[in-house]
Design a protein around this motif. Sequence first.
Motif, mmCIF file in Angstrom:
data_model
loop_
_atom_site.group_PDB
_atom_site.id
_atom_site.type_symbol
_atom_site.label_atom_id
_atom_site.label_comp_id
_atom_site.label_asym_id
_atom_site.label_seq_id
_atom_site.Cartn_x
_atom_site.Cartn_y
_atom_site.Cartn_z
ATOM 1 N N GLN A 1 0.844 -1.199 0.000
ATOM 2 C CA GLN A 1 0.000 0.000 0.000
ATOM 3 C C GLN A 1 0.875 1.244 0.000
ATOM 4 O OE1 GLN A 1 -3.194 0.159 2.882
ATOM 5 N NE2 GLN A 1 -3.299 2.393 2.801
ATOM 6 N N ILE A 2 0.578 2.165 -0.916
ATOM 7 C CA ILE A 2 1.358 3.389 -1.021
ATOM 8 C C ILE A 2 0.539 4.636 -0.700
ATOM 9 C CG2 ILE A 2 2.985 2.429 -2.681
ATOM 10 C CD1 ILE A 2 1.424 3.785 -4.907
ATOM 11 N N ALA A 3 -0.794 4.541 -0.782
ATOM 12 C CA ALA A 3 -1.661 5.693 -0.518
ATOM 13 C C ALA A 3 -3.107 5.198 -0.436
ATOM 14 C CB ALA A 3 -1.514 6.748 -1.616
ATOM 15 N N ARG A 4 -4.022 6.144 -0.342
ATOM 16 C CA ARG A 4 -5.449 5.821 -0.386
ATOM 17 C C ARG A 4 -6.137 6.660 -1.458
ATOM 18 N NH1 ARG A 4 -7.495 2.592 3.482
ATOM 19 N NH2 ARG A 4 -6.169 2.134 5.289
ATOM 20 N N CYS A 5 -7.209 6.111 -2.001
ATOM 21 C CA CYS A 5 -7.949 6.780 -3.067
ATOM 22 C C CYS A 5 -8.634 8.027 -2.525
ATOM 23 C CB CYS A 5 -8.986 5.807 -3.638
ATOM 24 S SG CYS A 5 -9.889 6.445 -5.059
ATOM 25 N N GLY A 6 -8.556 9.123 -3.271
ATOM 26 C CA GLY A 6 -9.151 10.378 -2.819
ATOM 27 C C GLY A 6 -9.889 11.097 -3.933
#
Length: 310
Positions: free
Chosen positions: A227-232
């Motif tokens: 995991q590198i980030a979250r959807c925004g």
Amino acid sequence: MSVRAVVPVAMRLSWMVLFALMIGEFVTDLPGPGWATTFLPAMTVLALMVATMALQARAAAPRGGPRPPVEVEPPVTGRWSALNSPADKVPSHGTHVYGQTYAIDIVADPETAEGEPPARPAFRRLWPLFRRNHAFPAFGAPLLAVADATVVRASDGLRDHLSRNSLLGLIYLMLIEGNVRSIAGAHRVIGNHVILDLGDGTYAVYAHAQRGSLRVKAGDTVRAGQQIARCGNSGNSSEPHLHVHLMDSPDLDDARGVPFTWRGVGVPANGETFTVDEAEARVAKARPGDVGGAGEQAAPARPGDVGGAG
């Protein structure tokens, strides 16, 4: 500096000149008729801007025959739907700029019980004008590295704005907000983002990430499935979604698009759903190169599909 890098700068300078002419018309008292002091220069600048846009798109187009698609892991888990897919049209977003010739937008589309409304709010012509991001199942979903890679750029801090999935909201995004972001530069268009160096001259960009969700920084190394980030919903986005594409340079203003295929999924077409199992994603992270399976099924496209980075 290449033509592809110079053209976006010329575009922003043209916008600045146009705005200066418009402001000057109201705050100064230049001699002569208005058409000579403001209208003709403004029309000249507009004509130059149109020519610059055409040159920018032409300069960003891939050269020669299409490259073989680069096979990578899917960037998400769960059930998602594809929008603005290169499986249906190239360039998928109507332009080659920012290296997004083969870009794809995906929105979370979890299954619901029979008789219940879809989890993803539908596009509305009139009301509500805007929705909060938590109403969309994609918001906050984990974004995963598509391959073993090195982080080239990780940009955070831009706000996640309200959705634009109504007719008036979409018009505002396309005619006003999108143009303002284009003037500010590519980073304002794609919002919070991560760019990965996959090796062999191929880079992956993840656009519209959630503010404060980035787990990596420039120089970090990541494994496939990490995991590198979250959807925004930052940048030029009508609703929370992931815009992702491969390109041949880490510089968005200088990049050309590279075709992709997701292992076990392929390239989903517009309106097509696909599912990536979390267990299979963990296998990809533990042993890069293993096949990450996925099922897929067709689903009708909805109106008001997101416009992505372009």
